[in-house]
Design a protein around this motif. Structure first.
Motif, short mmCIF file in Angstrom:
data_model
loop_
_atom_site.label_atom_id
_atom_site.label_comp_id
_atom_site.label_asym_id
_atom_site.label_seq_id
_atom_site.Cartn_x
_atom_site.Cartn_y
_atom_site.Cartn_z
N SER A 355 91.71 -20.98 -60.49
CA SER A 355 92.40 -20.08 -61.49
C SER A 355 93.72 -20.54 -61.57
CB SER A 355 92.37 -18.72 -60.75
OG SER A 355 93.30 -17.86 -61.52
N VAL A 356 94.35 -20.53 -62.87
CA VAL A 356 95.60 -20.96 -63.08
C VAL A 356 96.29 -20.05 -64.18
CG1 VAL A 356 97.29 -23.04 -64.10
CG2 VAL A 356 94.74 -23.40 -63.21
N PRO A 403 98.83 -31.05 -82.16
CA PRO A 403 98.85 -30.09 -81.16
C PRO A 403 97.54 -29.61 -80.51
CG PRO A 403 99.08 -28.91 -83.35
CD PRO A 403 99.02 -30.46 -83.70
N CYS A 404 97.52 -29.59 -79.24
CA CYS A 404 96.42 -29.24 -78.48
C CYS A 404 96.84 -28.16 -77.72
CB CYS A 404 95.92 -30.41 -77.85
SG CYS A 404 94.39 -30.04 -76.58
N ASN A 405 96.10 -26.79 -77.60
CA ASN A 405 96.48 -26.02 -76.55
C ASN A 405 96.15 -26.10 -75.24
OD1 ASN A 405 94.29 -24.56 -76.74
ND2 ASN A 405 94.96 -23.65 -78.80
N TRP A 406 96.62 -25.45 -74.18
CA TRP A 406 96.22 -25.45 -73.00
C TRP A 406 94.61 -25.11 -72.74
CZ3 TRP A 406 97.97 -28.82 -69.78
CH2 TRP A 406 99.52 -28.92 -69.67
N GLY A 407 94.22 -24.06 -73.75
CA GLY A 407 92.84 -23.59 -73.65
C GLY A 407 91.87 -24.51 -73.85
N ASN A 430 84.68 -24.57 -61.54
CA ASN A 430 84.46 -23.30 -62.23
C ASN A 430 86.09 -22.55 -62.42
OD1 ASN A 430 83.53 -21.20 -63.68
ND2 ASN A 430 82.60 -20.18 -62.14
N ALA A 431 87.08 -23.63 -63.07
CA ALA A 431 88.33 -23.14 -63.10
C ALA A 431 88.45 -22.20 -64.73
CB ALA A 431 89.48 -24.15 -63.03
N ASP A 432 89.43 -21.42 -64.69
CA ASP A 432 89.59 -20.59 -65.56
C ASP A 432 91.21 -20.36 -65.99
OD1 ASP A 432 89.30 -19.46 -68.00
OD2 ASP A 432 87.91 -17.87 -67.26
N PHE A 433 91.63 -20.10 -66.93
CA PHE A 433 93.03 -19.72 -66.96
C PHE A 433 93.10 -18.02 -67.16
CE2 PHE A 433 93.68 -23.78 -69.49
CZ PHE A 433 94.25 -24.31 -68.57
N TYR A 442 94.48 -11.87 -57.65
CA TYR A 442 93.28 -11.28 -57.27
C TYR A 442 92.16 -12.67 -56.99
CZ TYR A 442 88.35 -9.84 -57.29
OH TYR A 442 86.94 -9.39 -56.90
N TRP A 443 91.94 -13.56 -58.00
CA TRP A 443 91.23 -14.86 -58.26
C TRP A 443 91.84 -15.63 -57.19
CZ3 TRP A 443 86.46 -13.96 -59.21
CH2 TRP A 443 86.35 -13.23 -60.38
N LYS A 444 92.99 -15.64 -56.96
CA LYS A 444 93.52 -16.76 -55.93
C LYS A 444 92.81 -16.31 -54.61
CE LYS A 444 97.38 -19.06 -57.86
NZ LYS A 444 98.98 -18.94 -58.22
N ALA A 445 93.18 -14.92 -54.39
CA ALA A 445 92.70 -14.69 -52.87
C ALA A 445 91.20 -14.68 -52.93
CB ALA A 445 92.97 -13.10 -52.74
N VAL A 446 90.46 -14.36 -53.79
CA VAL A 446 89.05 -14.43 -53.67
C VAL A 446 88.41 -15.86 -53.82
CG1 VAL A 446 86.94 -13.60 -54.79
CG2 VAL A 446 88.79 -12.02 -54.42
N SER A 447 89.16 -16.67 -54.73
CA SER A 447 88.18 -17.82 -55.03
C SER A 447 88.86 -19.03 -54.45
CB SER A 447 88.34 -18.11 -56.42
OG SER A 447 87.34 -17.36 -57.13
#
Ligand SMILES: CCCCCCCCCCCCCCCCCCCCCCCCCC(=O)SCCNC(=O)CCNC(=O)[C@H](O)C(C)(C)COP(=O)(O)OP(=O)(O)OC[C@H]1O[C@@H](n2cnc3c(N)ncnc32)[C@H](O)[C@@H]1OP(=O)(O)O
Ligand SMILES: NC(=O)C1=CN([C@@H]2O[C@H](COP(=O)(O)OP(=O)(O)OC[C@H]3O[C@@H](n4cnc5c(N)ncnc54)[C@H](OP(=O)(O)O)[C@@H]3O)[C@@H](O)[C@H]2O)C=CC1
Length: 606
Positions: A355-356, A403-407, A430-433, A442-447
């Protein structure tokens, strides 16, 4: 016949070097001159690079040549201008290696393989000179200094500390004082033609729109340099946040100070400043694109075209990857450090980063390192030959033209892991923004933290050394440092860079291409992910099928683990809560009724 249009500058500059050997008798000087221009245009403009020719017989001083950008700069110079006189490298010994040993190691790396073909004596062209930019006088010996002062024609100043957590004192020494010292040296060089200073597009990241100008700093750089002499560390640390203001770190702040110093000391010097954005792996050079034949010929993963019986030429590159075969000696996306996105791509590919906190629509202003180097060499040539009246600043960015976006970039990175998995992943990538701070925590704690703690516990129980919580600490620190840059967008004007593009001859536009509009982001990112695997992780491509199997195994473990967790949680809930029991009864009776109805209606139909 009169010349009504000004000559293209590459012609004008070529005339500065080349005198007409003879003018046609019987023609007017202007007409014969015109013929000469046309001939020159036809021959030189088409087949000879004016930029490469400019560096012939030149003595060039490079700082930071052992760094990511410096190595690519040195490679391109040697490859395109093998007739240059000498490259002086200001460097320090490192990791127990002497200067010649360090240089030998760099020159024998894969990056320099093509240079060996055009410049077999490249070792003789390089002269390492001991220098430590961390010391106030740069620690250059008297003899070396004498040689540098009397011989240098061109300076490329790339050295810097690029760490975001650098204490202010050290960052000022490296990025400001050392630049000032180098400018002082430059002012004593009678043969100096140009000084190119590499800054960063983020030196003014406190602004949203950034022009190709030098912005003043609140406190004069000279005052900052002076104060570092007498303030003690505790006070420097205390005033650091106040000095850097709304910039995120000491790096961007000291790079801005460095630019002001360049401006102040540039009076008698011919100077240019280049501001690249986030510098990424190589795009076009030195490893050429080798599209695989077959249905996916556009796919630029640099895979083999091994024309062997086991690999029919109708295979697509994807199929080649499936078979784990690599194109011998050819690869793309060269990168050799963890800076910028590279470290995070590894962490995501190994399944550590899940998660970022990022704004998916924010512009991902990445620029390939070979593009930056091409612009740098073109700027060196242009500034030396045309001697602009003021110091020109060149933005080397991608956001305004392509241009290219982070997504989009994140999705492509994740898609590339399917094709090019990294070996021995900790978990399935399995990373996500996330945009929301709370969700991200939450995701940092869990994942991030929970699996790392569990895995370390397992390592300890099996008598091995725990290492994942330490790794997670480092990842958290890196994320906290980089997140600023993925949550903001900037606009950089590129008038000077656009102007320079038009000044180049067609041949120079090809050899020193910095037209970022030609970049296909999807191909580039795929090659970047592949380059990281090959050059940074040093993983063998033949291990790709095995890595895929490993990912499948991890996916199954993931499904099994989630199902088991759900069933256990549910069982515990039912045992302890009347409400959960009621819900469970409701679901079961609903399913039963639905099945009975379904059976009855199918019996009636029959
Ligand atoms: C919508 C759906 C989406 C889908 C979702 C998809 C999700 C997809 C997710 C996928 C990916 C996500 C993409 C997003 C990317 C965002 C990037 C933004 C970049 C912005 C950059 C802005 C640039 C500005 C441009 C500039 O102008 S500046 C240039 C950039 N500057 C930096 O990038 C420096 C940063 N870094 C540091 O500031 C320090 O790194 C620090 C961090 C403090 C740590 O510091 P520390 O923890 O101390 O760690 P290190 O010392 O660095 O090293 C630690 C250990 O690694 C070792 N090691 C270092 N090297 C190497 C090496 N080669 N090889 C081997 N080892 C190495 C070293 O030996 C040490 O090991 P050890 O000795 O401990 O055993
Ligand atoms: N990478 C990026 O994303 C971007 C970089 N830039 C700029 O580009 C330039 C090059 O960056 P990059 O190549 O990525 O950085 P690197 O960290 O890879 O290289 C830094 C270079 O500076 C040298 N250096 C550092 N400290 C000293 C010292 N005390 N004495 C002598 N040399 C020293 C290093 O030498 P050593 O090998 O001995 O450590 C190395 O050669 C920098 O000015 C940076 O600000 C700008 C925008 C983005």
């Amino acid at each position: 016949m009169r010349l009504t249009q000004p000559l293209p500058s590459f012609l004008a500059s070529s005339l500065a070097h080349e005198q007409p050997q003879c003018l046609l008798r019987g023609t007017s000087p202007v007409a014969s001159g015109m013929n000469f221009f046309l001939e020159l245009w036809k021959t030189k403009g088409r087949i000879m690079s004016m930029i490469a020719a400019y560096y012939k017989n030149k003595s060039i001083l490079i700082t930071g040549a052992t760094g990511f950008m410096g190595k690519v700069l040195m490679e391109k110079l040697l490859r395109t201008s093998p007739d240059l006189k000498v490259i002086y490298i200001l460097m320090r010994p490192k990791a127990g290696q002497t200067l010649p040993q360090r240089m030998l190691q760099i020159l024998s790396s894969k990056l320099f393989e093509k240079v060996k073909e055009v410049c077999p004596n490249m070792h003789e062209k390089i002269r390492p000179i001991y220098a430590d930019l961390g010391q106030s006088d740069l620690a250059i010996s008297k003899e070396d200094m004498q040689e540098l002062l009397s011989c240098t024609n061109i300076i490329f100043h790339c050295a810097a500390t690029v760490r975001f957590d650098e204490p202010l004192r050290h960052a000022v020494q490296l990025n400001v004082t050392a630049t000032q010292q180098l400018l002082l040296m430059a002012s004593q060089m009678p043969k100096l033609e140009v000084f190119v200073h590499i800054s960063t597009a983020f030196s003014n990241c406190n602004l949203k729109h950034i022009d190709e100008v030098i912005y003043p700093c609140q406190v004069e750089p000279k005052k900052i340099i002076d104060s570092m002499q007498w303030l003690d560390d505790a006070i420097v640390d205390e005033i650091t946040p106040k000095l850097i203001g709304d910039r995120p770190n000491t790096y961007t702040y000291t790079k801005a100070l460095g630019e002001v110093v360049v401006q102040q000391e540039s009076e008698n010097l011919n100077i240019a400043i280049i501001r690249p954005s986030i510098v990424g792996a190589t795009w076009q050079e030195p490893f050429p694109v080798s599209p695989a034949p077959g249905p996916q010929a556009g796919l630029h993963v640099d895979l083999l075209l091994a024309q062997t019986s086991s690999c029919p030429s109708s295979f697509s590159s994807h199929e080649m990857l499936d078979k784990g075969v690599l194109l011998a000696g050819v690869s793309l996306g060269w990168v050799d450090n963890l800076n910028g996105p590279s470290g995070l791509i590894i962490a995501a590919g190994k399944g550590l980063l899940r998660s970022v906190k990022a704004a998916p629509m924010a512009v991902a202003d990445l620029i390939p390192v070979d593009t930056v180097v091409n612009l740098t060499l073109a700027v060196g040539w242009y500034t030396a030959v045309h001697r602009p009246q003021s110091t020109l600043i060149y933005h080397c960015t991608s956001g305004n033209l392509n241009p290219c976006n982070w997504g989009k970039m994140g999705l492509q990175i994740m898609a590339s892991f399917e094709k090019i998995p990294y070996e021995k992943p900790f978990r399935r990538p399995n990373a996500d923004f996330t945009t929301n701070t709370f969700t991200n925590q939450y995701w940092k704690a869990v994942s991030h933290w929970a699996p790392a703690i569990m895995y370390d516990l397992y390592l300890q129980l099996t008598g091995r050394k725990p290492r994942f919580t330490k790794l997670m600490n480092r990842l958290s620190k890196t994320l906290s440092m980089l997140e600023y840059f993925v949550n903001h967008s900037w606009e950089w004007s590129t008038s000077n860079t656009d102007m320079l593009m038009l000044e180049l001859s067609p041949e120079d536009q090809r050899v020193f291409n910095f037209d970022i509009r030609q970049l296909n982001w999807l191909d580039y990112i795929e090659n970047y992910v592949l380059g990281i695997k090959k050059y940074l992780l040093k993983e063998d491509m033949s291990g790709i099928p095995k890595a895929r199997q490993q990912l499948k195994k991890l996916r199954n473990i993931h499904y099994f683990f989630n199902t088991a967790l759900f069933l256990i949680t549910w069982r515990l809930l039912i045992a302890r809560s009347q409400m959960a029991r009621n819900v469970w009864l409701f679901i079961v009776s609903f399913c039963y009724k639905f099945l009975s109805y379904f059976r009855a209606s199918s019996t009636l139909k029959a």
